[in-house]
Scaffold this active site. Structure first.
Site, PDB file in Angstrom:
ATOM      1  CE1 TYR A  45      25.512  25.770  18.286  1.00  0.00           C
ATOM      2  CE2 TYR A  45      23.139  25.859  17.911  1.00  0.00           C
ATOM      3  CZ  TYR A  45      24.359  26.502  18.038  1.00  0.00           C
ATOM      4  OH  TYR A  45      24.424  27.875  17.924  1.00  0.00           O
ATOM      5  CG  HIS A  82      22.954  36.170  12.855  1.00  0.00           C
ATOM      6  ND1 HIS A  82      22.419  35.511  13.935  1.00  0.00           N
ATOM      7  CD2 HIS A  82      24.281  36.276  13.103  1.00  0.00           C
ATOM      8  CE1 HIS A  82      23.368  35.242  14.799  1.00  0.00           C
ATOM      9  NE2 HIS A  82      24.515  35.691  14.320  1.00  0.00           N
ATOM     10  CD  GLU A 141      18.853  24.615  15.877  1.00  0.00           C
ATOM     11  OE1 GLU A 141      18.884  23.490  16.369  1.00  0.00           O
ATOM     12  OE2 GLU A 141      18.216  24.895  14.856  1.00  0.00           O
ATOM     13  CE  LYS A 195      25.928  28.156  21.110  1.00  0.00           C
ATOM     14  NZ  LYS A 195      26.671  29.410  21.239  1.00  0.00           N
ATOM     15  CB  ALA A 232      29.777  28.020  19.462  1.00  0.00           C
ATOM     16  CG  LEU A 260      30.814  36.462  19.415  1.00  0.00           C
ATOM     17  CD1 LEU A 260      31.136  37.312  18.198  1.00  0.00           C
ATOM     18  CD2 LEU A 260      29.352  36.605  19.778  1.00  0.00           C
ATOM     19  CB  SER A 284      28.335  27.572  15.469  1.00  0.00           C
ATOM     20  OG  SER A 284      28.826  27.664  14.143  1.00  0.00           O
ATOM     21  CB  THR A 288      21.206  29.585  19.311  1.00  0.00           C
ATOM     22  OG1 THR A 288      20.511  29.069  18.165  1.00  0.00           O
ATOM     23  CG2 THR A 288      21.440  28.413  20.258  1.00  0.00           C
ATOM     24  N   GLY A 340      35.343  33.730  13.122  1.00  0.00           N
ATOM     25  CA  GLY A 340      34.112  33.183  12.555  1.00  0.00           C
ATOM     26  C   GLY A 340      33.347  34.228  11.749  1.00  0.00           C
ATOM     27  CD  GLN A 341      27.532  35.109   9.714  1.00  0.00           C
ATOM     28  OE1 GLN A 341      27.136  34.966   8.578  1.00  0.00           O
ATOM     29  NE2 GLN A 341      26.746  34.921  10.780  1.00  0.00           N
ATOM     30  CG  ASP A 342      27.763  36.315  14.466  1.00  0.00           C
ATOM     31  OD1 ASP A 342      27.527  36.275  13.238  1.00  0.00           O
ATOM     32  OD2 ASP A 342      26.957  35.910  15.322  1.00  0.00           O
TER      33      ASP A 342
HETATM   34  P1  NAP Z   1      31.115  30.513  13.508  1.00  0.00           P
HETATM   35  O1  NAP Z   1      31.294  31.241  12.232  1.00  0.00           O
HETATM   36  O2  NAP Z   1      31.011  29.030  13.494  1.00  0.00           O
HETATM   37  O3  NAP Z   1      32.320  30.948  14.472  1.00  0.00           O
HETATM   38  C1  NAP Z   1      32.570  30.274  15.673  1.00  0.00           C
HETATM   39  C2  NAP Z   1      34.008  30.527  16.081  1.00  0.00           C
HETATM   40  O4  NAP Z   1      34.250  29.807  17.314  1.00  0.00           O
HETATM   41  C3  NAP Z   1      35.035  30.038  15.084  1.00  0.00           C
HETATM   42  O5  NAP Z   1      35.896  31.106  14.741  1.00  0.00           O
HETATM   43  C4  NAP Z   1      35.789  28.949  15.833  1.00  0.00           C
HETATM   44  O6  NAP Z   1      37.156  28.912  15.591  1.00  0.00           O
HETATM   45  C5  NAP Z   1      35.586  29.358  17.277  1.00  0.00           C
HETATM   46  N1  NAP Z   1      35.817  28.199  18.154  1.00  0.00           N
HETATM   47  C6  NAP Z   1      35.312  26.953  18.004  1.00  0.00           C
HETATM   48  N2  NAP Z   1      35.807  26.147  18.974  1.00  0.00           N
HETATM   49  C7  NAP Z   1      36.641  26.899  19.723  1.00  0.00           C
HETATM   50  C8  NAP Z   1      37.455  26.620  20.846  1.00  0.00           C
HETATM   51  N3  NAP Z   1      37.519  25.403  21.386  1.00  0.00           N
HETATM   52  N4  NAP Z   1      38.169  27.629  21.385  1.00  0.00           N
HETATM   53  C9  NAP Z   1      38.158  28.861  20.827  1.00  0.00           C
HETATM   54  N5  NAP Z   1      37.410  29.191  19.743  1.00  0.00           N
HETATM   55  C10 NAP Z   1      36.657  28.210  19.196  1.00  0.00           C
HETATM   56  O7  NAP Z   1      29.817  31.044  14.279  1.00  0.00           O
HETATM   57  P2  NAP Z   1      29.005  32.428  14.058  1.00  0.00           P
HETATM   58  O8  NAP Z   1      27.980  32.200  13.011  1.00  0.00           O
HETATM   59  O9  NAP Z   1      29.939  33.555  13.988  1.00  0.00           O
HETATM   60  O10 NAP Z   1      28.187  32.488  15.431  1.00  0.00           O
HETATM   61  C11 NAP Z   1      28.758  33.097  16.581  1.00  0.00           C
HETATM   62  C12 NAP Z   1      28.086  32.524  17.823  1.00  0.00           C
HETATM   63  O11 NAP Z   1      26.686  32.760  17.773  1.00  0.00           O
HETATM   64  C13 NAP Z   1      28.228  31.015  18.001  1.00  0.00           C
HETATM   65  O12 NAP Z   1      28.330  30.773  19.380  1.00  0.00           O
HETATM   66  C14 NAP Z   1      26.923  30.448  17.487  1.00  0.00           C
HETATM   67  O13 NAP Z   1      26.631  29.214  18.121  1.00  0.00           O
HETATM   68  C15 NAP Z   1      25.969  31.543  17.900  1.00  0.00           C
HETATM   69  N6  NAP Z   1      24.783  31.723  17.060  1.00  0.00           N
HETATM   70  C16 NAP Z   1      24.919  31.880  15.715  1.00  0.00           C
HETATM   71  C17 NAP Z   1      23.795  32.112  14.941  1.00  0.00           C
HETATM   72  C18 NAP Z   1      23.904  32.327  13.458  1.00  0.00           C
HETATM   73  O14 NAP Z   1      22.863  32.239  12.789  1.00  0.00           O
HETATM   74  N7  NAP Z   1      25.081  32.630  12.928  1.00  0.00           N
HETATM   75  C19 NAP Z   1      22.524  32.194  15.554  1.00  0.00           C
HETATM   76  C20 NAP Z   1      22.434  32.039  16.930  1.00  0.00           C
HETATM   77  C21 NAP Z   1      23.573  31.824  17.687  1.00  0.00           C
HETATM   78  P3  NAP Z   1      37.771  28.282  14.265  1.00  0.00           P
HETATM   79  O15 NAP Z   1      37.798  29.433  13.326  1.00  0.00           O
HETATM   80  O16 NAP Z   1      39.062  27.813  14.730  1.00  0.00           O
HETATM   81  O17 NAP Z   1      36.858  27.175  13.837  1.00  0.00           O
HETATM   82  O1  G4F Z   2      21.957  26.690   7.803  1.00  0.00           O
HETATM   83  P1  G4F Z   2      21.714  25.617   8.794  1.00  0.00           P
HETATM   84  O2  G4F Z   2      22.744  24.563   8.917  1.00  0.00           O
HETATM   85  O3  G4F Z   2      21.424  26.355  10.163  1.00  0.00           O
HETATM   86  P2  G4F Z   2      20.677  25.911  11.515  1.00  0.00           P
HETATM   87  O4  G4F Z   2      20.695  24.445  11.700  1.00  0.00           O
HETATM   88  O5  G4F Z   2      19.351  26.586  11.536  1.00  0.00           O
HETATM   89  O6  G4F Z   2      21.648  26.535  12.609  1.00  0.00           O
HETATM   90  C1  G4F Z   2      22.170  27.860  12.475  1.00  0.00           C
HETATM   91  O7  G4F Z   2      21.291  28.765  13.094  1.00  0.00           O
HETATM   92  C2  G4F Z   2      21.147  28.594  14.510  1.00  0.00           C
HETATM   93  C3  G4F Z   2      20.149  29.649  14.987  1.00  0.00           C
HETATM   94  O8  G4F Z   2      18.841  29.170  14.851  1.00  0.00           O
HETATM   95  C4  G4F Z   2      22.507  28.768  15.144  1.00  0.00           C
HETATM   96  F1  G4F Z   2      22.400  28.653  16.492  1.00  0.00           F
HETATM   97  C5  G4F Z   2      23.464  27.723  14.607  1.00  0.00           C
HETATM   98  O9  G4F Z   2      24.751  27.934  15.164  1.00  0.00           O
HETATM   99  C6  G4F Z   2      23.554  27.880  13.099  1.00  0.00           C
HETATM  100  O10 G4F Z   2      24.178  29.108  12.826  1.00  0.00           O
HETATM  101  O11 G4F Z   2      20.329  24.878   8.452  1.00  0.00           O
HETATM  102  C7  G4F Z   2      19.132  25.607   8.295  1.00  0.00           C
HETATM  103  C8  G4F Z   2      18.039  24.666   7.817  1.00  0.00           C
HETATM  104  C9  G4F Z   2      17.918  23.376   8.626  1.00  0.00           C
HETATM  105  O12 G4F Z   2      16.568  23.116   8.857  1.00  0.00           O
HETATM  106  C10 G4F Z   2      18.500  22.305   7.731  1.00  0.00           C
HETATM  107  O13 G4F Z   2      17.951  21.008   7.913  1.00  0.00           O
HETATM  108  O14 G4F Z   2      18.360  24.257   6.482  1.00  0.00           O
HETATM  109  C11 G4F Z   2      18.119  22.868   6.364  1.00  0.00           C
HETATM  110  N1  G4F Z   2      18.943  22.351   5.261  1.00  0.00           N
HETATM  111  C12 G4F Z   2      18.446  21.796   4.122  1.00  0.00           C
HETATM  112  N2  G4F Z   2      19.456  21.392   3.340  1.00  0.00           N
HETATM  113  C13 G4F Z   2      20.280  22.316   5.208  1.00  0.00           C
HETATM  114  C14 G4F Z   2      20.608  21.714   3.994  1.00  0.00           C
HETATM  115  N3  G4F Z   2      21.229  22.759   6.053  1.00  0.00           N
HETATM  116  C15 G4F Z   2      22.528  22.610   5.707  1.00  0.00           C
HETATM  117  N4  G4F Z   2      23.476  23.089   6.520  1.00  0.00           N
HETATM  118  N5  G4F Z   2      22.893  22.005   4.521  1.00  0.00           N
HETATM  119  C16 G4F Z   2      21.973  21.519   3.640  1.00  0.00           C
HETATM  120  O15 G4F Z   2      22.313  20.980   2.597  1.00  0.00           O
END
Ligand code: NAP
Ligand code: G4F
Length: 325
Positions: free
Chosen positions: A151, A181, A128, A155, A83, A81, A85, A126, A12-14
């Site tokens: 979601y 992030h 969220e 969490k 999810a 990590l 997500s 998160t 994934g990303q992180d």
């Molecule tokens: P991401 O890019 O969506 O990566 C999630 C990874 O989880 C993907 O590589 C996915 O695999 C893997 N996964 C999904 N289902 C699975 C399963 N059943 N078994 C094994 N692996 C599985 O998420 P991220 O942005 O890196 O975030 C990392 C974590 O932080 C997540 O738990 C997310 O909910 C949490 N988080 C993210 C943010 C943010 O802003 N990025 C903020 C707060 C919390 P595939 O590659 O196969 O899809």
């Molecule tokens: O980029 P988003 O889809 O991220 P969201 O929903 O904040 O969730 C992300 O951050 C969480 C941490 O707070 C993580 F836990 C979660 O896994 C994920 O990484 O949307 C951000 C905002 C939302 O309010 C959404 O309604 O952007 C608004 N938005 C407006 N137009 C959109 C769009 N979001 C998406 N994805 N696509 C749009 O076209």
């Protein structure tokens, strides 16, 4: 003896940013991935660590595969990590979101409890989870939860289960309550990358419009590379705990759009943006802004990349991908 880390969500990303950090610190890094016919290593390639990670197969929803891995590897640290997500998808796929995000954590915590109780566990919690709640406009470790999506609910379960296994069985579990992030390897469904990808294509004449949902939502956006340092630091403390991680600044989606267009010299961005109801959610989280005082005080952590630098970094990377300057 060198430390070992099992990182779930490695593709994934992180995952890639964290793997890079741990490898630099001398860890042996195992990356958990599902079984694929054609795995996509592009994010690990971008960060430059594909060949240094040891890949292991398993699935968060498959209890036996998780138990076997923990028993076999006896990792010093697990960073969970993995999810489903994407918040929007969780409304349509609530069950699979729960199975991965909630039950997957139960599988890991039981595996650690029964077969490797000294393993430290990081749970990717998160902002969220806060949903509608805030404390004077911010969220910190004392702000109650009111999740607004399947979601967020999934969490909250994982958060409390991690706390419960710490309190009940003395496991070293930490929740990183991370605010949004982003990075050049953010999935393109998420709004920031969707915007930077769209802006790059519009700038290069490859697209004419950018379709978005709610522009009024406010988020606290930081750089993923900074945030994985906080994950690592949490597991290096003498005592386990839960930490809010964010920049302490919020911006609207509109601000992000404007900054991204501005970074390529386009000021009349409104003529390219179309509001499309399909990108709105049944329930929205209107505003998230971290108060990361505990992380600053205890972990000595703070974000380094500013909002403007983040937008520019992401737009530049997308321009480069499409062959622009
Ligand atoms: P991401 O890019 O969506 O990566 C999630 C990874 O989880 C993907 O590589 C996915 O695999 C893997 N996964 C999904 N289902 C699975 C399963 N059943 N078994 C094994 N692996 C599985 O998420 P991220 O942005 O890196 O975030 C990392 C974590 O932080 C997540 O738990 C997310 O909910 C949490 N988080 C993210 C943010 C943010 O802003 N990025 C903020 C707060 C919390 P595939 O590659 O196969 O899809
Ligand atoms: O980029 P988003 O889809 O991220 P969201 O929903 O904040 O969730 C992300 O951050 C969480 C941490 O707070 C993580 F836990 C979660 O896994 C994920 O990484 O949307 C951000 C905002 C939302 O309010 C959404 O309604 O952007 C608004 N938005 C407006 N137009 C959109 C769009 N979001 C998406 N994805 N696509 C749009 O076209």
């Amino acid at each position: 003896m060198s430390k070992t880390a099992l990182v779930t969500g490695i593709l994934g990303q992180d995952g890639p940013y964290l793997a890079k950090l741990l490898l630099e610190k001398g860890y042996k890094v195992y990356g958990l991935m599902r079984r694929y016919s054609n795995p996509n290593y592009s994010n690990l390639d971008y960060v430059g660590v594909t060949n240094e990670v040891d890949f292991v197969e398993g699935d968060m929803t498959d209890e036996a595969s998780i138990l076997n891995l923990v028993r076999m590897l006896q990792p010093t640290e697990v960073y969970n990590l993995a999810a489903q997500s994407f918040v929007k998808a969780s409304f349509e796929q609530a069950k699979v979101t729960t199975e991965v995000n909630s039950l997957g954590v139960l599988h890991f915590l039981n595996a650690i409890k029964f077969s490797s109780p000294t393993t430290k566990f990081y749970q990717a919690s998160t902002s969220e989870m806060f949903g509608l709640q805030h404390t004077n406009g911010y969220q910190d470790e004392n702000t109650p939860f009111h999740p607004r999506s399947p979601y967020g609910v999934s969490k909250v379960y994982a958060y409390w289960l991690s706390v419960n296994y710490r309190e009940s069985y003395g496991l070293f579990t930490c929740n990183g309550i991370l605010f949004n992030h982003e990075s050049p390897i953010r999935g393109k469904q998420f709004v920031t990358r969707k915007i930077t990808d769209g802006v790059a294509r519009i700038k290069l004449g490859l697209a004419k419009e950018l379709r978005l949902g709610n522009l009024d939502a406010k988020r606290d956006w930081g750089f993923a590379g900074d945030y994985v340092e906080a994950m690592y630091l949490m597991l290096q403390q003498d005592r386990p705990g839960d930490y809010v991680i964010g920049t302490g600044e919020d911006h609207t989606v509109r601000d992000f759009v404007e900054a991204a267009f501005k970074s390529v010299g386009i000021s009349d961005w409104k003529k390219y943006v179309v509001i499309d109801p399909q990108y709105k959610r049944p329930a929205e989280v209107p505003a998230l802004k971290a108060k990361p005082d505990k992380a600053k005080r205890v972990l000595n952590w703070k974000t380094k990349v500013s909002f403007e630098e983040l937008v520019e970094m992401m737009v530049k990377a997308d321009l480069k991908r499409y062959g622009g300057k």
